[in-house]
Design an enzyme around this catalytic site. Structure first.
Site, mmCIF file in Angstrom:
data_model
loop_
_atom_site.group_PDB
_atom_site.id
_atom_site.type_symbol
_atom_site.label_atom_id
_atom_site.label_comp_id
_atom_site.label_asym_id
_atom_site.label_seq_id
_atom_site.Cartn_x
_atom_site.Cartn_y
_atom_site.Cartn_z
ATOM 1 N N LYS B 699 40.008 34.676 33.438
ATOM 2 C CA LYS B 699 38.796 35.183 34.082
ATOM 3 C C LYS B 699 37.778 34.048 34.038
ATOM 4 O O LYS B 699 38.053 32.986 33.512
ATOM 5 C CB LYS B 699 38.286 36.432 33.353
ATOM 6 C CG LYS B 699 39.317 37.572 33.338
ATOM 7 C CD LYS B 699 38.723 38.918 32.913
ATOM 8 C CE LYS B 699 38.457 39.008 31.435
ATOM 9 N NZ LYS B 699 38.035 40.368 31.003
ATOM 10 N N GLU B 703 29.962 30.626 34.046
ATOM 11 C CA GLU B 703 28.619 31.162 34.176
ATOM 12 C C GLU B 703 28.224 32.171 33.117
ATOM 13 O O GLU B 703 27.041 32.362 32.834
ATOM 14 C CB GLU B 703 28.437 31.754 35.579
ATOM 15 C CG GLU B 703 28.268 30.634 36.574
ATOM 16 C CD GLU B 703 28.517 31.021 38.003
ATOM 17 O OE1 GLU B 703 27.551 31.209 38.726
ATOM 18 O OE2 GLU B 703 29.696 31.127 38.410
#
Lengths: 156, 737
Positions: B699, B703
């Site tokens: 995943k 950020e």
């Protein structure tokens, strides 16, 4: 165009240049000598990415006119490794500690870090943080930069 | 096997970066290059009524001066990224006499040297017809425009808020911020026999190629965008900035290479920025801490010239199990350069308010903030009732609390004091970031000399992609790390994905994975069957021989495959568009709800008299699926957390509201963390592959590090001082109450 004859001693080699008197040491290195390891990040002395050594002291190449560096010993990131290409211990420590991400501020960080240790300003982590705060790292590799410098300082 | 998945392989690009050899956009030599300098508008809105370039044109060394009067080329239609194009803005400066925002490019001087171009640019005289302008969403004349398509309603939040025993209703604001990568924006352009070569720092070389080809009306193959290293992107280099078009145009007219390095001051207006936000958050709960309503209304700053929205509430709506959810989005147009993506564009500002409100709810309930979050952990997506592809947020909080020493916290504000008298504050917050992906290609050549070359036009912004892409190939092929080479950041390579939205590893990494499998299969076919184990072909009869021996028997001396991967939800047509340089992303909400999660903790120290805040230490524990390289992932996440500390305490693009312009446009005035601002940073990543997300089980990492940190720090400041600051940056004057 009015030009000046300027002789620069960079990384132990002598270069004779005809320069616009307004040329900074930074632009002389990058645009005239092709030494692009020294980076441009602000052009007004706030980011530290153009840090070089002039007569053994760290200086911001964007705030030095090339003509005023004539006759002085300039060392850039390209001149840091040993003659046989072995990286300087600070370069090796930055690799070993992952003390970089995008790498753009890295030459300036390393030049500053070498001075930081030589100046005796790397006795504690807090001292390193303070004396390295003229070199901004937007990726924020700061904790690893401190670890790399502390490592070199311990070995010195 | 020293270079496979999960190993802390040393950054492949590090030696070149510490030696000064790594070439960034402005470092590439162009023979006979001319230099450009910009002038930008001194007004924020109106028209240019006179522009006198005569003196500049006569100045020494000047080759050309471009203004709106001289720019009359028929350019192809391109638009800005949020309308499906590749530009930072739909408005290209110098195409009209209109001024839409302060700092808009109004002329470009090109001369033989940098010094000449800069000196001549100061000789341009401009008269404007200035009109009133607003650069702040708080100006009285600004109108909030609702975005009804972004509304979510589950149950009846307003009704639940009216009857629940404990409620919170608070509004939080975050300011405009700028990326300020240390590498300045820079563009060099050169035309060779009708083909355009561009060196530009880019998070999207394929998009840049496609956009420039459209604008200049030439085939995409005739545009070469070369950018092996990016000196910090953070979203600011994802789209084509207008000056790149202008420099390419100037180079074509002059028949000479032209180079522009954008000054730091102009960086604030020739690119994009993170727009300001205002969030009203209302929460309701039973006395035992069961959340009964979640309501989040966010207004975001947009631009008059381009409508931009970063809707965070579709994410915050999914954070807690609540039977009643209501979210709304709106935008407020202002006279500024078009805002754009900046690291966790929606999430970083949106989670500040939302996660501060959760802390306020915990205080109102007299409940531990970790316990409140854990108690309301949703088993499924509370909006769409989708299953999570994986969600280990509770484990993140448990491990984070342990690492941090959360149990030492005494809840009363101001109750923890350090030996030197500083007030100690502990705070925490949830982080979450959607895990999207998109189509990508990759090419792998495995040669008889044992060298494995992985090539694709993805990007390493300092994120570790050079290292990670090689590890994914090495894992399949069993190639030792020192024989792996990776090529990125060049539009002549097979199409990688945009470096944005934390998608690179999931997308381009998956492409490298399937391509490596194709190389393995071809190798085994050449060997006449068997299995590939640690770089050896093991035949069904048990005999072993090195893969390189099989490769040496191939006529070419190597096996090369080009592979493509796409998420299931992307159609073949979308894939083709994506591979050509268009935007093509899967949503985080498909068959499953796919997000990265994190629990973030901060300890602040507040001077009892001066009220200065120091971030003493930070802890983050993350669920980002499978971690390909813990070393580079940790650095990325730690960097994100330090961005969060900057967000909380330092970063603000100040606005001169009277003149409608950004005021602190240099690194002396725009503050972000220096080394001395940051103490200990601890990062841990939970084990676990999320193969529902993609074949390599990853995943997003890039950020999420920033997302929860501003709220964690604000909550820690409250714990230290008892003062609830509902804005960033939190400054001394906010605490002098």
């Amino acid at each position: 165009m009015q030009t000046l004859d300027v002789t620069l001693d960079v990384n132990g080699r002598t270069h004779s240049l005809q320069l616009d008197p307004r040329t900074t040491l930074l632009d002389a290195l990058r645009e005239h000598l092709g030494l692009t390891g020294t980076k441009v990040g602000c052009n007004h002395g706030t980011c530290g990415s153009c840090t070089v050594h002039v007569d053994g002291r760290r200086q911001l190449a964007c705030l030095v006119l090339a003509a005023s560096a004539a006759g002085r010993a300039v060392r850039t990131i390209e001149g840091l490794a040993a003659a046989d290409g072995t990286p300087h211990p600070m370069q090796a420590a930055f690799v070993a500690h992952d003390a970089l991400q995008c790498g753009y501020c890295t030459p300036g960080q390393i030049m500053s870090a070498v001075s930081c240790v030589e100046e005796g300003h790397a006795r504690t982590d807090d001292e390193i943080r303070e004396y390295m705060s003229g070199n901004l790292c937007r990726c924020a590799a700061y904790p690893n930069i401190v670890a790399a410098i502390a490592d070199v300082a311990r070995a010195a | 096997m020293d270079g496979g998945i999960g190993l802390p392989v040393t950054r492949r690009d590090a030696p070149g970066k510490v030696s000064g050899d790594a070439q960034y956009a402005a470092d590439f030599p162009h023979a006979g290059c001319a230099y450009a300098a910009l002038t930008t508008s001194s007004i924020a809105r109106g028209r240019i009524v006179r522009i006198d370039t005569a003196q500049a044109e006569r100045a020494a060394g000047v080759q050309m001066v471009l203004t709106h009067r001289s720019l009359n080329e028929g350019l192809g239609e391109e638009t800005f990224a949020m309308k499906g194009g590749h530009m930072q803005s739909s408005f290209l400066p110098l195409t009209s006499d209109e001024v839409h925002y302060a700092g808009q490019i109004v002329s470009l001087v090109i001369a033989d040297t940098q010094e000449q171009a800069e000196a001549a640019s100061r000789l341009i005289a401009i008269d404007y017809d200035a009109q009133p302008a607003s650069a702040s969403m708080d100006d009285g004349d600004r109108v909030e425009k609702p975005l009804e398509s972004k509304s979510i309603d589950v149950g009846n939040a307003n009704a639940a808020l009216a009857i629940s025993p404990v409620t919170i209703d608070a509004t939080y604001v975050t300011p405009a911020q700028h990326h300020n990568p240390i590498e300045l924006y820079a563009t060099s352009a050169e035309w060779r026999e009708g083909r355009l070569l561009v060196h530009v720092p880019s998070q999207w070389v394929m998009g840049t190629r496609m956009g420039l080809a459209t604008i200049f009306g030439i085939p995409a193959e005739d545009v070469h965008v070369e950018c092996p290293y990016v000196g910090g992107g953070f979203g600011g280099k994802a789209t084509i900035l207008p000056h790149t078009v202008l420099i390419a145009m100037a180079a074509r007219r002059l028949g000479r290479a032209v180079k522009l390095v954008v000054p730091r001051e102009a960086m604030f207006t020739v690119g994009s920025f993170r727009p300001a936000t205002r969030s009203r958050v209302r929460l309701a709960a039973e006395r035992d801490g069961t959340i009964t309503a979640v309501s989040h209304e966010q207004a975001g700053q947009s631009a008059t010239i381009d409508h931009v929205s970063f809707a965070v509430t579709e994410v915050t709506a999914r954070m807690y199990a609540s039977p009643n959810i209501r979210v709304r989005e709106s935008t407020v147009a202002t006279d500024v350069n078009t805002p754009g993506f900046q690291r966790a564009p929606a999430e970083a500002p949106g989670f500040f308010g939302f996660e501060c409100a959760v802390d306020e709810l915990a205080v109102a309930l007299g409940m531990d903030p970790v316990a409140l979050r854990t108690k309301n952990e949703p088993a499924r997506d509370p909006v769409g009732n989708l299953a999570w592809s994986s969600r280990k947020l509770t484990e993140c909080f448990a491990r984070g609390a342990e690492l941090f020493g959360w149990s030492r916290r005494t809840p009363e504000p101001g109750s923890m004091v350090a030996e030197d008298g500083a007030l100690i504050g502990y705070g925490c917050a949830t982080a979450c970031y959607p895990s999207a992906s998109g189509p990508s290609a990759a090419r792998i050549r495995y040669s008889a000399d044992g060298v494995c070359i992985v090539s694709l036009s993805a990007h390493d912004l300092g994120t570790g992609a050079y290292t990670v892409m090689g590890q994914i190939a090495a894992e399949v092929l069993g190639v030792p790390n020192h024989l792996v080479r990776v090529q990125l950041g060049d539009s002549t390579l097979p199409s990688g994905i945009i470096a944005g939205g934390s998608v690179t590893t999931s997308s381009s990494g998956s492409a490298v994975h399937v391509t490596a499998l194709a190389v393995r299969d071809a190798l085994l076919r050449a060997a006449g069957g068997g299995e590939l184990v640690d770089g050896f072909v093991v035949s069904p009869d048990g005999s072993r021989r090195p893969a390189t021996e099989v490769l040496a028997e191939c006529t070419s001396g190597f096996i090369e495959e080009t592979g493509v991967w796409k998420p299931d939800s992307i159609s073949d047509k979308q894939m083709q568009n994506g591979l050509a340089g268009g935007m093509a992303f899967s949503s985080a909400l498909g068959k499953y709800a796919t997000y990265s999660f994190g629990a973030q903790f901060a300890e602040v120290r507040v001077d009892p008299l001066l009220r200065t805040v120091r971030v003493h230490r930070m802890v983050g524990v993350f669920d980002c699926g499978r971690i390909i390289n813990p070393r580079t992932a940790r650095s990325n996440l730690a960097g994100g957390m330090i961005w969060g500390a900057s967000f909380a305490l330092l970063e603000e693009t100040q606005i001169d509201r009277k003149r409608a312009r950004f005021a602190n446009t240099d690194l002396a005035g725009y503050h972000f963390s220096t080394n001395a601002d940051i103490g200990e940073v601890v990062v841990e990543m939970l084990d676990g592959s999320d193969t529902l997300a993609n074949p390599i089980g990853t995943k997003g990492v890039g950020e999420i590090g920033i997302v929860g940190m501003p709220a964690a720090i604000a909550n820690a400041v409250y714990h230290a001082t008892g003062v609830r600051v509902r804005k960033t940056p939190i400054q001394v004057e906010d605490l002098l109450v």
